[in-house]
Design a protein around this motif. Structure first.
Motif, mmCIF file in Angstrom:
data_model
loop_
_atom_site.group_PDB
_atom_site.id
_atom_site.type_symbol
_atom_site.label_atom_id
_atom_site.label_comp_id
_atom_site.label_asym_id
_atom_site.label_seq_id
_atom_site.Cartn_x
_atom_site.Cartn_y
_atom_site.Cartn_z
ATOM 1 N N CYS A 268 21.382 -5.356 33.847
ATOM 2 C CA CYS A 268 21.270 -4.448 34.994
ATOM 3 C C CYS A 268 20.402 -5.034 36.108
ATOM 4 O O CYS A 268 20.133 -4.353 37.118
ATOM 5 C CB CYS A 268 20.706 -3.109 34.541
ATOM 6 S SG CYS A 268 21.795 -2.186 33.434
ATOM 7 N N GLY A 269 19.940 -6.265 35.918
ATOM 8 C CA GLY A 269 19.154 -6.940 36.945
ATOM 9 C C GLY A 269 17.663 -6.703 36.875
ATOM 10 O O GLY A 269 16.930 -7.080 37.791
ATOM 11 N N THR A 270 17.186 -6.108 35.771
ATOM 12 C CA THR A 270 15.774 -5.744 35.671
ATOM 13 C C THR A 270 15.019 -6.724 34.788
ATOM 14 O O THR A 270 15.393 -6.930 33.623
ATOM 15 C CB THR A 270 15.638 -4.315 35.105
ATOM 16 O OG1 THR A 270 16.344 -3.424 35.981
ATOM 17 C CG2 THR A 270 14.189 -3.893 35.022
ATOM 18 N N PRO A 271 13.957 -7.349 35.306
ATOM 19 C CA PRO A 271 13.180 -8.311 34.513
ATOM 20 C C PRO A 271 12.381 -7.605 33.418
ATOM 21 O O PRO A 271 12.216 -6.382 33.435
ATOM 22 C CB PRO A 271 12.261 -8.957 35.550
ATOM 23 C CG PRO A 271 12.124 -7.915 36.616
ATOM 24 C CD PRO A 271 13.422 -7.184 36.667
ATOM 25 N N VAL A 272 11.861 -8.387 32.485
ATOM 26 C CA VAL A 272 11.208 -7.842 31.293
ATOM 27 C C VAL A 272 9.793 -8.407 31.157
ATOM 28 O O VAL A 272 9.573 -9.611 31.315
ATOM 29 C CB VAL A 272 12.020 -8.174 30.029
ATOM 30 C CG1 VAL A 272 11.326 -7.626 28.780
ATOM 31 C CG2 VAL A 272 13.438 -7.622 30.143
ATOM 32 N N ALA A 273 8.859 -7.519 30.814
ATOM 33 C CA ALA A 273 7.489 -7.913 30.471
ATOM 34 C C ALA A 273 7.279 -7.633 28.996
ATOM 35 O O ALA A 273 7.659 -6.564 28.505
ATOM 36 C CB ALA A 273 6.481 -7.138 31.309
ATOM 37 N N ALA A 274 6.676 -8.576 28.278
ATOM 38 C CA ALA A 274 6.528 -8.424 26.832
ATOM 39 C C ALA A 274 5.375 -9.276 26.325
ATOM 40 O O ALA A 274 4.803 -10.088 27.061
ATOM 41 C CB ALA A 274 7.828 -8.841 26.135
ATOM 42 N N TYR A 275 5.061 -9.088 25.054
ATOM 43 C CA TYR A 275 4.124 -9.970 24.365
ATOM 44 C C TYR A 275 4.874 -11.232 23.914
ATOM 45 O O TYR A 275 6.101 -11.185 23.684
ATOM 46 C CB TYR A 275 3.521 -9.273 23.147
ATOM 47 C CG TYR A 275 2.557 -8.164 23.482
ATOM 48 C CD1 TYR A 275 1.298 -8.445 24.014
ATOM 49 C CD2 TYR A 275 2.898 -6.839 23.263
ATOM 50 C CE1 TYR A 275 0.408 -7.419 24.322
ATOM 51 C CE2 TYR A 275 2.014 -5.805 23.559
ATOM 52 C CZ TYR A 275 0.775 -6.101 24.086
ATOM 53 O OH TYR A 275 -0.103 -5.103 24.392
ATOM 54 N N PRO A 276 4.206 -12.350 23.733
ATOM 55 C CA PRO A 276 4.856 -13.586 23.277
ATOM 56 C C PRO A 276 5.040 -13.580 21.756
ATOM 57 O O PRO A 276 4.361 -14.301 21.021
ATOM 58 C CB PRO A 276 3.897 -14.678 23.739
ATOM 59 C CG PRO A 276 2.554 -14.010 23.720
ATOM 60 C CD PRO A 276 2.786 -12.577 24.111
ATOM 61 N N VAL A 277 5.984 -12.746 21.279
ATOM 62 C CA VAL A 277 6.210 -12.569 19.843
ATOM 63 C C VAL A 277 7.703 -12.680 19.551
ATOM 64 O O VAL A 277 8.528 -12.786 20.471
ATOM 65 C CB VAL A 277 5.684 -11.191 19.373
ATOM 66 C CG1 VAL A 277 4.165 -11.098 19.530
ATOM 67 C CG2 VAL A 277 6.367 -10.051 20.147
ATOM 68 N N SER A 278 8.063 -12.655 18.263
ATOM 69 C CA SER A 278 9.473 -12.713 17.865
ATOM 70 C C SER A 278 10.261 -11.643 18.611
ATOM 71 O O SER A 278 9.821 -10.508 18.764
ATOM 72 C CB SER A 278 9.601 -12.471 16.362
ATOM 73 O OG SER A 278 9.084 -13.550 15.632
ATOM 74 N N GLY A 279 11.429 -12.024 19.053
ATOM 75 C CA GLY A 279 12.242 -11.156 19.901
ATOM 76 C C GLY A 279 12.136 -11.644 21.323
ATOM 77 O O GLY A 279 13.003 -12.410 21.790
ATOM 78 N N PRO A 280 11.079 -11.279 22.046
ATOM 79 C CA PRO A 280 10.931 -11.777 23.418
ATOM 80 C C PRO A 280 10.946 -13.294 23.537
ATOM 81 O O PRO A 280 11.586 -13.840 24.446
ATOM 82 C CB PRO A 280 9.583 -11.182 23.844
ATOM 83 C CG PRO A 280 9.478 -9.916 23.067
ATOM 84 C CD PRO A 280 10.093 -10.219 21.733
#
Length: 339
Positions: A268-280
């Motif tokens: 949908c064009g939306t960036p993602v913020a996450a922790y540096p863990v499995s998955g991201p």
């Protein structure tokens, strides 16, 4: 091919496991395969301790086996490690039939968070459950490494996809977004303790924090964070609109194996913020998101990403590719009997 799909996770549950299984089944059926879903709604059930929305089926291996045999399955896949798949596992082993399994959920970590029981105890069960499988399907390289380190073998990659007709950058935002202070920072998923949503709601980046989803932790989080907007569960085009209308998706979980919502948001064009863990770390790129131990810093950085690049990357995930990987990993019963 006639595929018996046994799962302890199915509708009306709303989570990434169910959505993955539904999407892959629909894709396989469009391709001409027959998929029989053997799920808790077919049996008497009990609520799962600490998670009453999840129903635990009360089923004997014989009753589950009768459904598999009556369907005339060419292959059997056990999607989860719960009681229904445990019954199917016993029946398959008793009759010398091959089967595949999948590791969808960081079950040891979830149990530890909810009960305080050491994750190491649950890993013994995970090793035992998956040991006889001809293949154990995993969604990311980091989860593959985790399982290998815990002694789980026969690992095969099974990626995830996006409904590209549904999740598009032009999906109309929900009316609730009108007038909200920007940037809109969005969480989508189960509202439960293991999702670490409080870490997101406690960030102080300017704008509005929005939660889409439902679950046992919702009431407490609404009480603790009255400045956040809780919209409940959304699906289909309404969910796509929430993604497209947000400025950043925040994925605070440290225990997910993949994170389907991340690739839906990206499409949908939306960036993602996450922790540096499995998955991201397996899904995001430098151009499509930001991963930091400081989640607030990750949000600020992700907001600088180009939305066109995010949408292009999100479109690279297809359910057709996912279904092909699933199909290639199955263990045909006829081949085993011929051997």
């Amino acid at each position: 091919m006639r595929i018996a799909l046994v799962t302890d996770a199915w509708a009306p549950q709303v989570n990434g496991v169910v959505r993955t299984l539904e999407a892959v089944r629909a894709t396989l059926e469009r391709q001409g395969h027959s998929v029989a879903v053997i799920s808790p709604d077919l049996y008497a059930s009990l609520p799962c301790p600490t998670y009453p929305e999840i129903r635990l089926a009360i089923a004997s291996s014989r009753s589950v086996g009768q459904r598999i045999a009556g369907f005339g399955a060419d292959a059997v896949h056990l999607a989860t490690e719960g009681p229904l798949c445990l019954a199917a596992r016993r029946w398959c082993l008793r009759h010398g039939l091959p089967f595949t399994t999948a590791y969808h959920t960081q079950f040891p970590d979830y149990v530890e968070k909810r009960t305080g029981m050491p994750a190491a105890w649950i890993w013994r069960y995970i090793r035992w459950f998956h040991a006889p499988a001809r293949a154990v399907l995993v969604s990311t390289p980091s989860i593959r490494r985790t399982l290998a380190a815990h002694g789980v073998a026969h690992l095969r990659h099974w990626g995830r996809g996006v409904d590209l007709a549904q999740f598009t950058p032009d999906a109309p935002p929900p009316p609730a977004f009108a007038g909200l202070a920007r940037p809109i920072q969005l969480y989508v998923g189960r509202v439960a303790v293991e999702k670490n949503i409080a870490a997101f709601l406690a960030t102080r980046h300017p704008g509005t924090r929005v939660v889409v989803g439902d679950g046992p932790a919702r009431a407490e989080l609404e009480r603790l964070y009255p400045d956040a907007l809780f919209l409940g569960a959304l699906g289909g085009r309404a969910l796509a609109g929430a993604y497209a209308g947000a400025d950043v998706l925040v994925f605070p979980s440290r225990t997910d194996t993949f994170g389907l919502v991340m690739i839906e948001a990206l499409a949908c064009g939306t960036p993602v913020a996450a922790y540096p863990v499995s998955g991201p770390v397996d899904v995001l790129t430098a151009a499509t998101g930001a991963m930091r131990e400081d989640l607030g810093a990750a949000i600020a950085e992700a907001l600088t990403r180009d939305r066109t690049a995010c949408a292009a990357y999100g479109r690279s995930f297809s359910w057709e590719a996912s279904a092909a990987q699933f199909l290639s990993a199955l263990a045909p019963i006829a081949a085993a009997e011929a051997a």
